[in-house]
Design an enzyme around this catalytic site. Structure first.
Site, PDB file in Angstrom:
ATOM      1  N   CYS A  70      14.195   2.184 -16.978  1.00 36.60           N
ATOM      2  CA  CYS A  70      15.248   3.032 -16.408  1.00 36.60           C
ATOM      3  C   CYS A  70      15.123   4.487 -16.856  1.00 36.60           C
ATOM      4  CB  CYS A  70      16.618   2.482 -16.770  1.00 36.60           C
ATOM      5  SG  CYS A  70      16.897   0.815 -16.111  1.00 36.60           S
TER       6      CYS A  70
ATOM      7  N   LEU B 167      -8.617 -14.097  -1.010  1.00 42.15           N
ATOM      8  CA  LEU B 167      -7.319 -13.417  -0.892  1.00 42.15           C
ATOM      9  C   LEU B 167      -6.170 -14.411  -0.713  1.00 42.15           C
ATOM     10  CD1 LEU B 167      -7.531 -10.251   1.428  1.00 42.15           C
ATOM     11  CD2 LEU B 167      -6.701 -10.356  -0.910  1.00 42.15           C
ATOM     12  N   GLY B 168      -6.498 -15.579  -0.143  1.00 46.02           N
ATOM     13  CA  GLY B 168      -5.451 -16.589   0.035  1.00 46.02           C
ATOM     14  C   GLY B 168      -4.584 -16.339   1.261  1.00 46.02           C
TER      15      GLY B 168
ATOM     16  N   CYS C  76      22.517   4.473 -10.205  1.00 45.45           N
ATOM     17  CA  CYS C  76      22.257   3.035 -10.314  1.00 45.45           C
ATOM     18  C   CYS C  76      23.423   2.306 -10.970  1.00 45.45           C
ATOM     19  CB  CYS C  76      20.972   2.792 -11.114  1.00 45.45           C
ATOM     20  SG  CYS C  76      20.523   1.044 -11.203  1.00 45.45           S
TER      21      CYS C  76
ATOM     22  N   TYR D 224       9.379  -6.461   8.068  1.00 42.97           N
ATOM     23  CA  TYR D 224       8.843  -5.622   6.999  1.00 42.97           C
ATOM     24  C   TYR D 224       7.606  -4.847   7.475  1.00 42.97           C
ATOM     25  CZ  TYR D 224       6.072  -3.893   3.290  1.00 42.97           C
ATOM     26  OH  TYR D 224       5.308  -3.040   2.552  1.00 42.97           O
TER      27      TYR D 224
ATOM     28  N   ASP E  71      10.781  -5.113   1.509  1.00 42.30           N
ATOM     29  CA  ASP E  71      10.021  -6.226   0.921  1.00 42.30           C
ATOM     30  C   ASP E  71      10.681  -6.629  -0.398  1.00 42.30           C
ATOM     31  OD1 ASP E  71       9.341  -4.282  -0.897  1.00 42.30           O
ATOM     32  OD2 ASP E  71       7.169  -4.608  -0.776  1.00 42.30           O
TER      33      ASP E  71
ATOM     34  N   CYS F 179      13.432   6.567 -14.220  1.00 43.22           N
ATOM     35  CA  CYS F 179      13.827   6.316 -12.829  1.00 43.22           C
ATOM     36  C   CYS F 179      14.571   7.501 -12.212  1.00 43.22           C
ATOM     37  CB  CYS F 179      14.716   5.074 -12.752  1.00 43.22           C
ATOM     38  SG  CYS F 179      15.158   4.675 -11.051  1.00 43.22           S
TER      39      CYS F 179
ATOM     40  N   GLU G   8      -1.101  -3.335   4.723  1.00 42.91           N
ATOM     41  CA  GLU G   8       0.216  -3.945   4.539  1.00 42.91           C
ATOM     42  C   GLU G   8       0.150  -5.468   4.612  1.00 42.91           C
ATOM     43  OE1 GLU G   8       2.845  -2.721   3.376  1.00 42.91           O
ATOM     44  OE2 GLU G   8       2.333  -0.596   3.460  1.00 42.91           O
TER      45      GLU G   8
ATOM     46  N   THR H  86      -0.441 -10.199  -2.162  1.00 44.61           N
ATOM     47  CA  THR H  86      -1.536  -9.984  -3.110  1.00 44.61           C
ATOM     48  C   THR H  86      -1.316  -8.668  -3.859  1.00 44.61           C
ATOM     49  OG1 THR H  86      -2.922 -11.100  -1.471  1.00 44.61           O
ATOM     50  CG2 THR H  86      -4.060 -10.023  -3.272  1.00 44.61           C
TER      51      THR H  86
ATOM     52  N   TRP I 110      -5.161   3.280   0.887  1.00 43.03           N
ATOM     53  CA  TRP I 110      -4.416   3.295   2.155  1.00 43.03           C
ATOM     54  C   TRP I 110      -3.403   4.427   2.194  1.00 43.03           C
ATOM     55  CZ3 TRP I 110      -5.065  -0.750  -1.179  1.00 43.03           C
ATOM     56  CH2 TRP I 110      -4.042  -0.975  -2.095  1.00 43.03           C
ATOM     57  N   ARG I 111      -3.318   5.206   1.130  1.00 40.85           N
ATOM     58  CA  ARG I 111      -2.434   6.371   1.171  1.00 40.85           C
ATOM     59  C   ARG I 111      -3.196   7.622   1.552  1.00 40.85           C
ATOM     60  NH1 ARG I 111       1.432   4.897  -4.038  1.00 40.85           N
ATOM     61  NH2 ARG I 111       2.519   3.227  -2.929  1.00 40.85           N
TER      62      ARG I 111
HETATM   63  N1  ADE Z   1       2.984  -3.022  -1.275  1.00 40.07           N
HETATM   64  C1  ADE Z   1       3.280  -3.102   0.035  1.00 40.07           C
HETATM   65  N2  ADE Z   1       3.004  -1.969   0.674  1.00 40.07           N
HETATM   66  C2  ADE Z   1       2.490  -1.133  -0.243  1.00 40.07           C
HETATM   67  C3  ADE Z   1       1.983   0.198  -0.204  1.00 40.07           C
HETATM   68  N3  ADE Z   1       1.932   0.863   0.942  1.00 40.07           N
HETATM   69  N4  ADE Z   1       1.547   0.729  -1.358  1.00 40.07           N
HETATM   70  C4  ADE Z   1       1.584   0.023  -2.498  1.00 40.07           C
HETATM   71  N5  ADE Z   1       2.037  -1.213  -2.600  1.00 40.07           N
HETATM   72  C5  ADE Z   1       2.487  -1.792  -1.486  1.00 40.07           C
END
Ligand code: ADE
Length: 352
Positions: A202, A83-84, A211, A123, A141, A205, A40, A46, A27-28
């Protein structure tokens, strides 16, 4: 003017880290708001690895809002099987129908429009608006709450809605023009570096210099979550009722837990083997042999099912129930192809 929740330098460091370290996730590779919406919703409850194959399959069967709006419900539930939290799938379809009827089949391109759709809360609206449309809104989230509680060194209870609302407000003021990358960088940091269960890495990060949790040595104790109500425990007795080539399923009621899905018949309480024949006869079936199966447990968000189960061989002299009955007897060959049976029954489904 209060100081910003993240300094501009920290925002830059976060974006640079994300550009370098982000995982390559399906999805990226898209800006399609429909695809991002589906991802999303799936990712809400999940894990990423579990979502990947569902995401690909869902989009190949339902590549558009219209396809989703028109998909028969049983196929939709079948696509979601395993998936629930099935209300997610139903809300997706409800929203797709609204988008088709009221928005010409195009996802609304603004935060408020997204928020008005069924199943899309703050969200998800923030995630779609920022990732697909580049709108400067945050998406908070559980990952992001964890990161913020540590960065701020805050012991405030992240389960309290006011805490989330305040941090969301504060983030709104620092979202950069790379809004989608900003949203995903916070989620990614929470998922890969600022890990849950007291295990932040850390040393890797990009925000370590900013932080407070790390500086105070309390990052591992955060976030603080108020006590949740303990889950209710329900004992259940599950029946695997089969003749030579058919299995009995039951359709769950249209509302409530696992609404509309198919299940193995079960009753409350743990019954002894000697009680099973009489129970089976109340369904209009003739039991021939009863065999105890392994025990199983399934954890839902608010309830746990502690299951015992019996396989019951039934007489094949049975024509089935009227079509309006919740019970049905189906050929074994159709079982996996056609009927969505929730994971709660995984231990017994594998025997089918
Ligand atoms: N969890 C919720 N949205 C996400 C995303 N776009 N990429 C990875 N993990 C996620």
């Amino acid at each position: 003017m209060n100081e910003p929740i993240l300094r501009p330098e920290a925002v830059r460091a976060l974006l640079a880290w994300y550009a370098q370290s982000k995982r390559d996730l399906p999805w990226r590779r898209t800006r399609d708001p429909y695809a991002i919406w589906i991802s999303e919703i799936m990712l809400q409850q999940t894990r990423v690895e579990a979502v990947k194959p569902y995401y690909e399959r869902f989009l190949s069967v339902c590549p558009s809002v219209q396809a989703l709006a028109e998909l028969p419900e049983e196929q939709l539930l079948k696509l979601w099987e395993g998936l629930g939290y099935y209300s997610r799938a139903r809300n997706l379809q409800k929203a797709a129908r609204t988008v088709l009827a009221e928005h010409n089949g195009e996802m609304p391109a603004d935060y408020e429009g997204l928020l008005s759709l069924p199943g899309i809360g703050e969200y998800t609206a923030g995630a779609i608006a920022s990732i697909a449309f580049g709108i400067r809104v945050p998406a908070v989230d559980g990952n992001v709450l964890r990161v913020l509680s540590r960065v701020l060194g805050s012991r405030e209870d992240v389960m309290r809605p006011e805490v989330k609302a305040n941090w969301r407000e504060a983030l709104l003021r620092v979202v950069p023009k790379e809004a989608g990358d900003f949203t995903q960088s916070l989620i990614e940091l929470g998922a890969t570096v600022c890990l849950p269960k007291g295990a932040p890495r850390c040393e890797d990060c990009p925000l370590r210099g900013d932080c407070r949790g790390a500086a105070l040595g309390i990052a591992e104790e955060l976030p603080v979550r108020g006590a949740k109500k303990p889950r209710r425990i329900e004992e259940r007795t599950v029946l695997l009722l089969r003749d030579g080539d058919r299995t009995v399923l039951r359709r769950r009621p249209p509302k409530g837990l696992l609404a509309g899905l198919f299940e193995l018949p079960h009753v409350l309480g743990h019954l002894g083997e000697e009680q099973i024949p009489a129970l089976v006869r109340t369904l209009g079936l003739e039991p021939l042999r009863v065999e105890r199966l392994e025990d199983a447990k399934h954890v839902f968000s608010h309830v746990e099912w502690h299951m015992i189960a019996y396989a019951v061989r039934i007489s094949p002299e049975f024509d089935g129930w009227p079509s309006e009955s919740e019970l049905l007897i189906v050929p074994n060959g159709d079982l996996h192809k056609q009927y969505a049976i929730p994971s709660a029954f995984a231990a017994y489904k594998k025997l089918l």
